[in-house]
Motif scaffolding. Structure first.
Motif, PDB file in Angstrom:
ATOM      1  N   THR A   1      17.559 -13.078 -10.989  1.00 41.69           N
ATOM      2  CA  THR A   1      18.211 -11.781 -11.054  1.00 41.69           C
ATOM      3  C   THR A   1      17.322 -10.806 -11.803  1.00 41.69           C
ATOM      4  O   THR A   1      16.869 -11.081 -12.912  1.00 41.69           O
ATOM      5  CB  THR A   1      19.575 -11.889 -11.755  1.00 41.69           C
ATOM      6  OG1 THR A   1      20.412 -12.776 -11.021  1.00 41.69           O
ATOM      7  CG2 THR A   1      20.250 -10.530 -11.857  1.00 41.69           C
ATOM      8  N   ILE A   2      17.087  -9.646 -11.178  1.00 43.75           N
ATOM      9  CA  ILE A   2      16.218  -8.635 -11.759  1.00 43.75           C
ATOM     10  C   ILE A   2      16.982  -7.860 -12.840  1.00 43.75           C
ATOM     11  O   ILE A   2      18.153  -7.553 -12.667  1.00 43.75           O
ATOM     12  CB  ILE A   2      15.743  -7.665 -10.657  1.00 43.75           C
ATOM     13  CG1 ILE A   2      15.004  -8.435  -9.556  1.00 43.75           C
ATOM     14  CG2 ILE A   2      14.847  -6.572 -11.239  1.00 43.75           C
ATOM     15  CD1 ILE A   2      13.805  -9.225 -10.024  1.00 43.75           C
ATOM     16  N   PRO A   3      16.337  -7.539 -13.958  1.00 41.21           N
ATOM     17  CA  PRO A   3      16.997  -6.702 -14.958  1.00 41.21           C
ATOM     18  C   PRO A   3      17.536  -5.412 -14.342  1.00 41.21           C
ATOM     19  O   PRO A   3      16.956  -4.869 -13.401  1.00 41.21           O
ATOM     20  CB  PRO A   3      15.882  -6.417 -15.973  1.00 41.21           C
ATOM     21  CG  PRO A   3      14.962  -7.600 -15.851  1.00 41.21           C
ATOM     22  CD  PRO A   3      14.985  -7.963 -14.393  1.00 41.21           C
ATOM     23  N   ALA A   4      18.627  -4.912 -14.888  1.00 34.47           N
ATOM     24  CA  ALA A   4      19.316  -3.765 -14.298  1.00 34.47           C
ATOM     25  C   ALA A   4      18.652  -2.449 -14.693  1.00 34.47           C
ATOM     26  O   ALA A   4      19.208  -1.650 -15.446  1.00 34.47           O
ATOM     27  CB  ALA A   4      20.776  -3.766 -14.713  1.00 34.47           C
ATOM     28  N   THR A   5      17.456  -2.223 -14.163  1.00 30.89           N
ATOM     29  CA  THR A   5      16.745  -0.973 -14.395  1.00 30.89           C
ATOM     30  C   THR A   5      16.984  -0.028 -13.220  1.00 30.89           C
ATOM     31  O   THR A   5      17.134  -0.462 -12.077  1.00 30.89           O
ATOM     32  CB  THR A   5      15.239  -1.220 -14.543  1.00 30.89           C
ATOM     33  OG1 THR A   5      14.738  -1.810 -13.329  1.00 30.89           O
ATOM     34  CG2 THR A   5      14.955  -2.169 -15.693  1.00 30.89           C
ATOM     35  N   ALA A   6      16.991   1.283 -13.485  1.00 34.75           N
ATOM     36  CA  ALA A   6      17.309   2.260 -12.444  1.00 34.75           C
ATOM     37  C   ALA A   6      16.280   2.270 -11.322  1.00 34.75           C
ATOM     38  O   ALA A   6      16.612   2.429 -10.150  1.00 34.75           O
ATOM     39  CB  ALA A   6      17.422   3.652 -13.057  1.00 34.75           C
TER      40      ALA A   6
END
Length: 296
Positions: free
Chosen positions: A74-79
């Motif tokens: 899961t990719i970090p929740a960056t914009a």
């Protein structure tokens, strides 16, 4: 197992905030599927969880993918999303292949090492907060079980203007003030027309004067387009050359009346691949463009 370019949804491994290693319909590497199970390589199967930045040792057991190792991450929740880089090395014998799948199970890309025993390094244009899956298997003439090591990193794209992919999300910018942003999109949002790469900016003109819109520092692996719209999204001007890495200058023939306008930065035509092999990331992952709207 892997079926027709997608992952069988019954075989997907649930994950939350970590990179998790699991198996397809059959246990990874021929073991019993539990933590610590010994594979034909003489090593435990991949542990149930794996955090980005750590390393794991796996084993390729078959050439047909029926016992591929599956890692869900899961990719970090960056914009803006970012660059998920993976390296598979310490390959004991065969030609390793890595296949990346999106959250819907569709295959995104499948790079293969250059030769037996060679390492494989590749990059994924990753969308923030999204879970992908990686299958590791043999991609050549399978001669028997062999071990490998997997490592990974994540570098967020530092685009502070995201999300600005639509006119409704246009970022306000000032006349004469250069802005630095990225022609980048995480794979999960990509479309065939490249609209996921669009960046919209809102600029306010206070005097009836001519205007110039310029984009510099265009990444060498993409070609850009510039558009200028009125507030109601009617087009005033556009410019493009189709040449990768080339700066663009747009000079509308008429003076702009006072009011609000939209500037759109977009791809010319070719959408970059979401998965790319090689140690260096694609240029548009790492280098931003510079946009300037100016008046005399």
């Amino acid at each position: 197992m892997i079926r027709g370019g997608t992952l069988d949804s019954r075989a997907l491994v649930a994950t939350t905030l970590t990179l998790a290693a699991g198996a397809l319909a059959l246990p990874a590497c021929g073991g019993g599927g539990g933590e610590g199970t010994i594979s034909p390589c003489g090593l435990p199967d991949p542990a149930p969880s794996y955090t980005l930045g750590d390393q794991a040792t796996g084993c390729v057991a078959t050439a047909d993918g029926s016992r591929a190792d599956i890692f869900a991450f899961t990719i970090p929740a960056t914009a803006a999303g970012g660059d998920a880089q993976f390296q598979i090395d310490d390959v004991a014998a065969g030609t390793v292949r890595a296949t990346v799948y999106g959250p819907d199970g569709a295959m995104i890309g499948s790079p293969t090492a250059a030769a037996a025993g060679a390492p494989l390094v590749f990059h994924l244009a990753a969308a923030g907060g999204v879970t992908y899956r990686l299958a590791v298997e043999d991609g050549g003439s399978f001669a028997g079980p062999y071990t490998y090591r997997l490592t990974s990193t994540f570098a967020p794209v530092p685009d502070t203007f995201e999300p600005n992919d639509t006119p409704a999300e246009a970022t306000p910018i000032a006349i004469g003030a250069p802005v630095d942003a990225f022609l980048f999109a995480g794979e999960v949002a990509m479309t065939a027309d490249g609209s996921a790469f669009d960046d919209y900016y809102q600029v306010t003109v206070t005097a009836a004067q001519a205007a110039t819109v310029r984009i510099d520092n265009v990444p060498t692996d993409v070609a850009a387009r510039l558009f200028l719209y009125r507030a109601d999204q009617t087009e005033i001007a556009r410019v493009a050359t189709g040449h990768r890495g080339e700066a663009l200058l747009m000079q509308p023939p008429l003076a702009l009346d006072p009011g609000t306008y939209l500037v759109r930065v977009a791809l010319w035509a070719e959408v970059p691949a979401a998965v790319s092999a090689g140690a260096d990331p694609p240029d548009h992952f790492a280098h931003g463009y510079q946009l300037t709207v100016s008046q005399p």
